[in-house]
Design an enzyme around this catalytic site. Structure first.
Site, PDB file in Angstrom:
ATOM      1  N   ASN A 171       0.805  -1.225   0.000  1.00  0.00           N
ATOM      2  CA  ASN A 171       0.000   0.000   0.000  1.00  0.00           C
ATOM      3  C   ASN A 171       0.841   1.280   0.000  1.00  0.00           C
ATOM      4  OD1 ASN A 171       0.790  -0.701   2.591  1.00  0.00           O
ATOM      5  ND2 ASN A 171      -1.101  -0.009   3.558  1.00  0.00           N
ATOM      6  N   GLU A 268       4.459  -4.467  12.212  1.00  0.00           N
ATOM      7  CA  GLU A 268       3.362  -3.514  12.029  1.00  0.00           C
ATOM      8  C   GLU A 268       2.319  -4.253  11.217  1.00  0.00           C
ATOM      9  OE1 GLU A 268       0.769  -1.458  10.721  1.00  0.00           O
ATOM     10  OE2 GLU A 268       2.175  -0.535   9.321  1.00  0.00           O
ATOM     11  N   CYS A 302      -3.851  -0.070   7.055  1.00  0.00           N
ATOM     12  CA  CYS A 302      -4.024  -0.909   8.233  1.00  0.00           C
ATOM     13  C   CYS A 302      -4.580  -0.137   9.421  1.00  0.00           C
ATOM     14  CB  CYS A 302      -2.702  -1.561   8.611  1.00  0.00           C
ATOM     15  SG  CYS A 302      -1.336  -0.385   8.688  1.00  0.00           S
ATOM     16  N   GLU A 482       7.641   2.539  14.315  1.00  0.00           N
ATOM     17  CA  GLU A 482       8.280   3.171  13.175  1.00  0.00           C
ATOM     18  C   GLU A 482       8.041   4.676  13.285  1.00  0.00           C
ATOM     19  OE1 GLU A 482       6.603   1.007   9.805  1.00  0.00           O
ATOM     20  OE2 GLU A 482       8.428  -0.212   9.756  1.00  0.00           O
TER      21      GLU A 482
END
Length: 508
Positions: A171, A268, A302, A482
């Site tokens: 994505n 993640e 997400c 992150e």
């Protein structure tokens, strides 16, 4: 510095939907693009907006993965000796080159991922900011000095891990390569990056940019492939750390593989995030927030707030406003500036999203708008993977569309009555990536944020991503972070040095 445009290195000039054909190798290690050793069973990579084949992908075999990691380790041995200022200078040059070629990279990202050009421009700018941010941190890396009795002392050193593996999702192909590599390189590591096999094109451009900027050859490498290539990376004894973005099932496998080598991991993973809208909100902002929480990047995010809880007293006004704005979203050619929503990543994914909508209707949800395959008027786009943005009413907490991650442009709206009730429902999920609340009551806003079980909580906004702010999940949405300064801790290790200034006091 190479003077030719980066696009010419890929062998194409014209950039519009249905025209790009990529023939150059998509692997990169040792400072060059590398042709695959085996040519059997290539996997087609599709252009989402047209459904045509963009290129063929040949997964890296064990020998190739091993070579990329060896090159990375050799480069790491040089890079780790550079000062923070030296690393920063080279990283800032990489950011400058990205800015120079921004328009070219944006168009390639659009063609490969299907997202709108207005979003891709934001993504590439974010990648620049990410590299600049960690370039700024590189010279600041330091430890502590601890004074001990009798003139003795200790100090700590923050040292790199070695060869890090980054495994990206489809994505955010270019941005994800940047936000995994930038902190890794700032700390003195090397990286071998594996893009998603559906979006293999732009990570290799980043590799070329790092090389042009002056990193040692092999410091940032790109290997292509799917699960088998990922397994080779995770199991390789030279790899020191794995950073993975993707689904929960795959994340579990990555964690299991890394555990065999006691390698640290950052995960993640998925989400089914709640967005809570109280009756005292500023309604127009809440509607815009819900649109940002569900339809950004075609819903392929997400952290999207796909469970929209609206206090019952304002439900009718909210639905009227959100449906009106959703119907006005421009879906179509992602390279056109007026387009607000592009195509989903693949035909199977599009069919999966449409299947979720059909199942929702069977379970009693009401489709207020959208939820169908969309065919743009341009004949070049007739086979593209477009879905009209969908708003679902009459939803219940036990419905599949409310419990499972759809990863498409589908908003599920649910009524609630009290704060206590909605918090319990919002937290009733195995996920915990993001959340949001809209209210004018500042005390309630902070109280709700404190009680939501998620790694990020947005107050009176949604899906904004400052590079300075850590991002990551609770529960099965993963662990580690992150972005932000804390990420340095996930790409480095701490060494303690204890210094004796007198005689050893032995017990023996």
């Amino acid at each position: 510095m190479a003077q030719q445009p980066l696009l010419s290195l890929l062998g194409f000039q014209d950039l519009s939907v249905g025209t790009l054909v990529i023939k150059e190798p998509l692997n990169f290690w040792g400072g060059v693009r590398v042709k695959p050793k085996q040519t059997k069973n290539p996997e087609p990579v599709y252009e989402p907006a047209t459904g045509r084949v963009l290129c063929d992908l040949i997964p890296c075999v064990e020998e190739e993965v091993d070579q990329a990691i060896k090159n990375a380790h050799s480069a790491y041995l040089q890079w780790r000796k550079r000062s923070g200022m030296e690393r920063a200078r080279i990283m800032l040059e990489a950011a400058r080159i990205i800015r120079e070629h921004r328009d070219e990279i944006v168009k390639v990202e659009v063609i490969n991922s299907g997202k709108s050009i207005m979003e891709a421009e934001i993504d590439i700018d974010f990648a620049v900011q990410c590299i600049q941010y960690y370039a700024g941190i590189a010279p600041t890396l330091s430890g502590q000095h601890i004074q001990l009795p009798e003139g003795c002392f200790a100090y700590t050193r923050r040292e790199p891990l070695g060869v890090c593996v980054g495994i990206g999702a489809w994505n955010y192909p270019f941005s994800m390569a940047a936000w995994k590599s930038a902190p890794a390189l700032a700390c003195g590591n090397a990286m071998v990056f594996k893009p998603s096999p559906m979006t293999p094109v732009t990570a290799v451009i980043l590799a070329e940019i790092y090389k042009e900027a002056g990193v040692p050859e092999g410091l940032f490498n790109v290997v292509q492939g799917g699960a088998e290539t990922g397994s080779l990376l995770c199991h390789h004894p030279t790899v020191a750390k794995v950073s993975f973005t993707g689904s929960v099932p795959t994340g579990k496998k990555v964690m299991e593989m890394a555990a065999k080598g006691v390698k640290p991991v950052t995960l993640e993973l998925g989400g089914k995030s709640p967005l809570i809208i109280f009756k005292d909100c500023e309604l127009e902002n809440a509607v815009k927030g819900a649109l940002m929480a569900n339809f950004l990047n075609q819903g392929e995010m997400c952290c999207n707030g796909t469970r929209v809880f609206v206090q019952r007293e304002i439900m009718s006004q909210f639905l009227e406003a959100v449906v009106k704005r959703t119907k006005a979203i421009v879906v179509g050619d992602p390279l056109q500036g007026e387009t607000q929503m592009g195509a989903l990543i693949s035909k199977p994914h599009m069919e999966k999203v449409l299947g979720f909508i059909s199942q929702a209707k069977e379970q009693g949800a009401k489709v207020l708008c959208g939820g169908e395959r969309f065919v743009p008027s341009d004949p070049k786009l007739k086979d593209g993977y477009f879905v009209s943005p969908c708003v679902l009413d009459n939803c219940r907490d036990d419905m599949t569309c409310v419990k499972e991650e759809i990863f498409g442009p589908v908003m599920s709206v649910l009524p609630f009555d009290t704060e206590e009730e909605v918090l319990q429902r919002a937290n009733s999920t195995t996920f915990g990536l993001a959340s949001g609340v809209f209210t004018r009551d500042i005390a309630r806003a902070h109280r709700v944020a404190a009680n939501l079980e998620a790694g990020t909580c947005y107050i009176n906004n949604y899906n904004v991503f400052p590079i300075e702010v850590p991002f990551g999940g609770y529960k099965m949405s993963g662990f580690g972070r992150e972005n932000g300064q804390v990420t340095i801790e996930y790409f480095s290790q701490l060494k303690t040095v204890v210094v004796e200034m007198g005689d050893v006091k032995s017990l023996f």
